[in-house]
Design a protein around this motif. Structure first.
Motif, PDB file in Angstrom:
ATOM      1  N   CYS A 185       0.736  -1.073   0.117  1.00  8.83           N
ATOM      2  CA  CYS A 185      -0.167   0.110  -0.068  1.00  8.83           C
ATOM      3  C   CYS A 185       0.953   1.223  -0.095  1.00  8.83           C
ATOM      4  CB  CYS A 185      -0.868  -0.050   1.115  1.00  8.83           C
ATOM      5  SG  CYS A 185      -2.024   1.226   1.206  1.00  8.83           S
ATOM      6  N   ASP A 186       1.976   1.127   0.697  1.00  9.38           N
ATOM      7  CA  ASP A 186       2.912   2.457   0.738  1.00  9.38           C
ATOM      8  C   ASP A 186       3.233   2.921  -0.661  1.00  9.38           C
ATOM      9  OD1 ASP A 186       2.693   2.467   3.457  1.00  9.38           O
ATOM     10  OD2 ASP A 186       4.925   1.126   3.617  1.00  9.38           O
ATOM     11  N   ASP A 187       3.283   1.841  -1.636  1.00 13.05           N
ATOM     12  CA  ASP A 187       3.653   2.605  -3.029  1.00 13.05           C
ATOM     13  C   ASP A 187       2.696   3.446  -3.548  1.00 13.05           C
ATOM     14  OD1 ASP A 187       6.092   0.788  -3.412  1.00 13.05           O
ATOM     15  OD2 ASP A 187       4.806  -0.812  -3.438  1.00 13.05           O
ATOM     16  N   PHE A 188       1.424   3.262  -3.060  1.00 12.77           N
ATOM     17  CA  PHE A 188       0.388   4.108  -3.869  1.00 12.77           C
ATOM     18  C   PHE A 188      -0.249   5.295  -2.816  1.00 12.77           C
ATOM     19  CE2 PHE A 188      -0.430  -0.221  -5.016  1.00 12.77           C
ATOM     20  CZ  PHE A 188      -0.334  -0.018  -6.481  1.00 12.77           C
ATOM     21  N   VAL A 189       0.850   5.641  -1.959  1.00 12.80           N
ATOM     22  CA  VAL A 189       0.738   6.804  -0.787  1.00 12.80           C
ATOM     23  C   VAL A 189       2.029   7.617  -0.923  1.00 12.80           C
ATOM     24  CG1 VAL A 189       0.250   7.318   1.542  1.00 12.80           C
ATOM     25  CG2 VAL A 189      -0.805   5.258   0.501  1.00 12.80           C
ATOM     26  N   PHE A 190       1.879   9.118  -1.083  1.00 12.84           N
ATOM     27  CA  PHE A 190       2.683   9.826  -0.781  1.00 12.84           C
ATOM     28  C   PHE A 190       2.455  10.747   0.136  1.00 12.84           C
ATOM     29  CE2 PHE A 190       5.319  13.830  -2.093  1.00 12.84           C
ATOM     30  CZ  PHE A 190       6.483  13.059  -2.086  1.00 12.84           C
ATOM     31  N   THR A 191       3.486  11.155   1.236  1.00 14.61           N
ATOM     32  CA  THR A 191       2.983  12.047   2.324  1.00 14.61           C
ATOM     33  C   THR A 191       3.615  13.546   2.376  1.00 14.61           C
ATOM     34  OG1 THR A 191       4.575  11.045   3.994  1.00 14.61           O
ATOM     35  CG2 THR A 191       2.397  10.334   4.018  1.00 14.61           C
ATOM     36  N   GLY A 192       4.615  13.681   1.402  1.00 13.91           N
ATOM     37  CA  GLY A 192       5.577  14.731   1.308  1.00 13.91           C
ATOM     38  C   GLY A 192       4.902  16.356   0.892  1.00 13.91           C
ATOM     39  N   LEU A 193       3.639  16.106   0.259  1.00 10.10           N
ATOM     40  CA  LEU A 193       2.874  17.458  -0.082  1.00 10.10           C
ATOM     41  C   LEU A 193       2.324  18.005   1.187  1.00 10.10           C
ATOM     42  CD1 LEU A 193       1.279  16.607  -3.379  1.00 10.10           C
ATOM     43  CD2 LEU A 193       3.467  17.267  -2.898  1.00 10.10           C
ATOM     44  N   GLY A 194       2.326  17.405   2.412  1.00 16.69           N
ATOM     45  CA  GLY A 194       1.695  18.160   3.469  1.00 16.69           C
ATOM     46  C   GLY A 194       2.539  19.211   4.116  1.00 16.69           C
ATOM     47  N   MET A 195       3.770  19.138   3.645  1.00 15.56           N
ATOM     48  CA  MET A 195       4.812  19.664   4.461  1.00 15.56           C
ATOM     49  C   MET A 195       5.329  20.823   3.745  1.00 15.56           C
ATOM     50  SD  MET A 195       7.174  16.572   6.346  1.00 15.56           S
ATOM     51  CE  MET A 195       8.119  17.961   7.124  1.00 15.56           C
ATOM     52  N   PRO A 196       5.619  22.132   4.205  1.00 15.79           N
ATOM     53  CA  PRO A 196       6.049  23.312   3.502  1.00 15.79           C
ATOM     54  C   PRO A 196       7.349  23.053   2.948  1.00 15.79           C
ATOM     55  CG  PRO A 196       5.206  23.733   5.660  1.00 15.79           C
ATOM     56  CD  PRO A 196       5.383  22.387   5.540  1.00 15.79           C
ATOM     57  N   GLY A 197       8.082  23.512   1.720  1.00 19.97           N
ATOM     58  CA  GLY A 197       9.192  23.238   1.253  1.00 19.97           C
ATOM     59  C   GLY A 197      10.250  24.309   1.792  1.00 19.97           C
ATOM     60  N   ASP A 198      11.542  24.227   1.581  1.00 18.89           N
ATOM     61  CA  ASP A 198      12.379  25.075   2.295  1.00 18.89           C
ATOM     62  C   ASP A 198      12.652  26.377   1.015  1.00 18.89           C
ATOM     63  OD1 ASP A 198      14.231  26.429   3.253  1.00 18.89           O
ATOM     64  OD2 ASP A 198      15.905  24.966   3.001  1.00 18.89           O
ATOM     65  N   THR A 199      12.393  27.514   1.439  1.00 13.16           N
ATOM     66  CA  THR A 199      12.315  28.500   0.366  1.00 13.16           C
ATOM     67  C   THR A 199      13.493  29.612   0.863  1.00 13.16           C
ATOM     68  OG1 THR A 199      10.902  30.007   2.066  1.00 13.16           O
ATOM     69  CG2 THR A 199       9.603  28.430   0.153  1.00 13.16           C
ATOM     70  N   SER A 200      14.453  29.075   1.620  1.00 16.09           N
ATOM     71  CA  SER A 200      15.559  29.935   1.851  1.00 16.09           C
ATOM     72  C   SER A 200      16.693  29.599   1.046  1.00 16.09           C
ATOM     73  CB  SER A 200      16.302  29.543   3.438  1.00 16.09           C
ATOM     74  OG  SER A 200      16.310  28.044   3.377  1.00 16.09           O
ATOM     75  N   ASN A 201      16.441  30.054  -0.488  1.00 13.26           N
ATOM     76  CA  ASN A 201      17.235  29.936  -1.504  1.00 13.26           C
ATOM     77  C   ASN A 201      17.341  31.156  -2.135  1.00 13.26           C
ATOM     78  OD1 ASN A 201      14.992  29.593  -3.249  1.00 13.26           O
ATOM     79  ND2 ASN A 201      14.750  27.419  -2.230  1.00 13.26           N
ATOM     80  N   LEU A 202      17.962  30.896  -3.512  1.00 14.32           N
ATOM     81  CA  LEU A 202      18.265  32.157  -4.459  1.00 14.32           C
ATOM     82  C   LEU A 202      16.827  32.689  -4.933  1.00 14.32           C
ATOM     83  CD1 LEU A 202      20.061  33.959  -6.113  1.00 14.32           C
ATOM     84  CD2 LEU A 202      20.189  32.237  -7.650  1.00 14.32           C
ATOM     85  N   ILE A 203      15.871  31.761  -5.154  1.00 14.09           N
ATOM     86  CA  ILE A 203      14.690  32.433  -6.001  1.00 14.09           C
ATOM     87  C   ILE A 203      13.515  32.226  -4.989  1.00 14.09           C
ATOM     88  CG2 ILE A 203      15.426  31.211  -8.116  1.00 14.09           C
ATOM     89  CD1 ILE A 203      13.593  28.621  -7.643  1.00 14.09           C
ATOM     90  N   LYS A 204      13.880  31.865  -3.665  1.00 14.82           N
ATOM     91  CA  LYS A 204      12.880  32.032  -2.481  1.00 14.82           C
ATOM     92  C   LYS A 204      11.472  31.260  -2.909  1.00 14.82           C
ATOM     93  CE  LYS A 204      14.487  36.502  -1.131  1.00 14.82           C
ATOM     94  NZ  LYS A 204      13.768  38.007  -0.724  1.00 14.82           N
TER      95      LYS A 204
END
Length: 220
Positions: free
Chosen positions: A58-77
């Motif tokens: 079942c884990d192959d059909f589940v992705f949980t990463g979209l619930g967490m904010p990405g790191d915007t501390s970079n050149l393009i913010k």
């Protein structure tokens, strides 16, 4: 036949058998429920080979990463959290994938393309100025607010800019499990292409090209 000859029975039977085998192969392909990507081997233009069904969970059909904010501390913010086939093997062969887009105030996702798929962007927080340039150099851009959606056709140059004073967040879907990404500025200035050649193809002067190469990590 025009010369009066007839097709030998053995040839006819061979052709009929081949046709039946092709039909059975196509039917089996249509009956296959899914093809979870076997990420332990190399990707191909046709996608990853299928993992053995006995190894699929079942884990192959589940992705949980979209619930967490990405790191915007970079050149393009800005930050893109992909749920492509390399992160989400269940989408292999299904013609879909997704991503999360976080753009901090003053942040930008520069002009870029996805050569492998079209993009649908849905704003869930903040305000985003977004647009694309067609192959005829026609420009289509607007300001998107929470709840708005915009589509970017496959292969077209497009961009997203935070048009507000809070972090903007969007969920993006693609018509491919691996849409690809090429950011125009990085393609021109974050590589080892000699500066005189870059100047020639961009009509920029030497000072501008070398400044951009320094900012984006290029050389030459």
């Amino acid at each position: 036949m025009a010369d009066g000859r007839t097709t030998p029975p053995c040839v006819f039977l061979s052709l009929l058998l081949l046709l039946l085998l092709l039909l059975l192969s196509a039917a089996n392909g249509l009956m296959q429920d899914f093809c979870v990507g076997e990420l332990s081997v190399s990707d191909t233009p046709a996608g990853y080979p299928c993992k053995e069904v006995s190894a699929v969970t079942c884990d192959d059909f589940v992705f949980t990463g979209l619930g967490m904010p990405g790191d915007t501390s970079n050149l393009i913010k800005a930050a893109v959290t992909p749920a492509f086939v390399s992160q989400f093997p269940g989408v292999n062969g299904l013609g879909i994938s997704a991503a999360r887009l976080d753009i901090a105030p003053d942040g930008v996702v520069p002009l870029h393309t996805h050569p492998g798929g079209s993009e649908l962007l849905f704003v869930i927080e903040g305000t985003i100025c977004a647009g694309f340039i067609s192959s005829a150099n026609d420009v289509y851009y607007t300001t998107l607010n929470k709840g708005d959606t915009m589509v970017f056709p496959q292969g077209q140059l497009h961009f997203q800019i935070n048009a507000g004073d809070v972090t903007a967040v969007a969920i993006v879907s693609f018509s491919s499990p691996n849409p690809g990404l090429q950011i125009t500025a990085f393609a021109l200035f974050a590589n080892s292409l000699p500066s005189p050649l870059v100047e020639k193809v961009t009509f920029l002067d030497d000072e501008q090209v070398k400044k951009l190469k320094q900012v984006l990590g290029g050389s030459g």
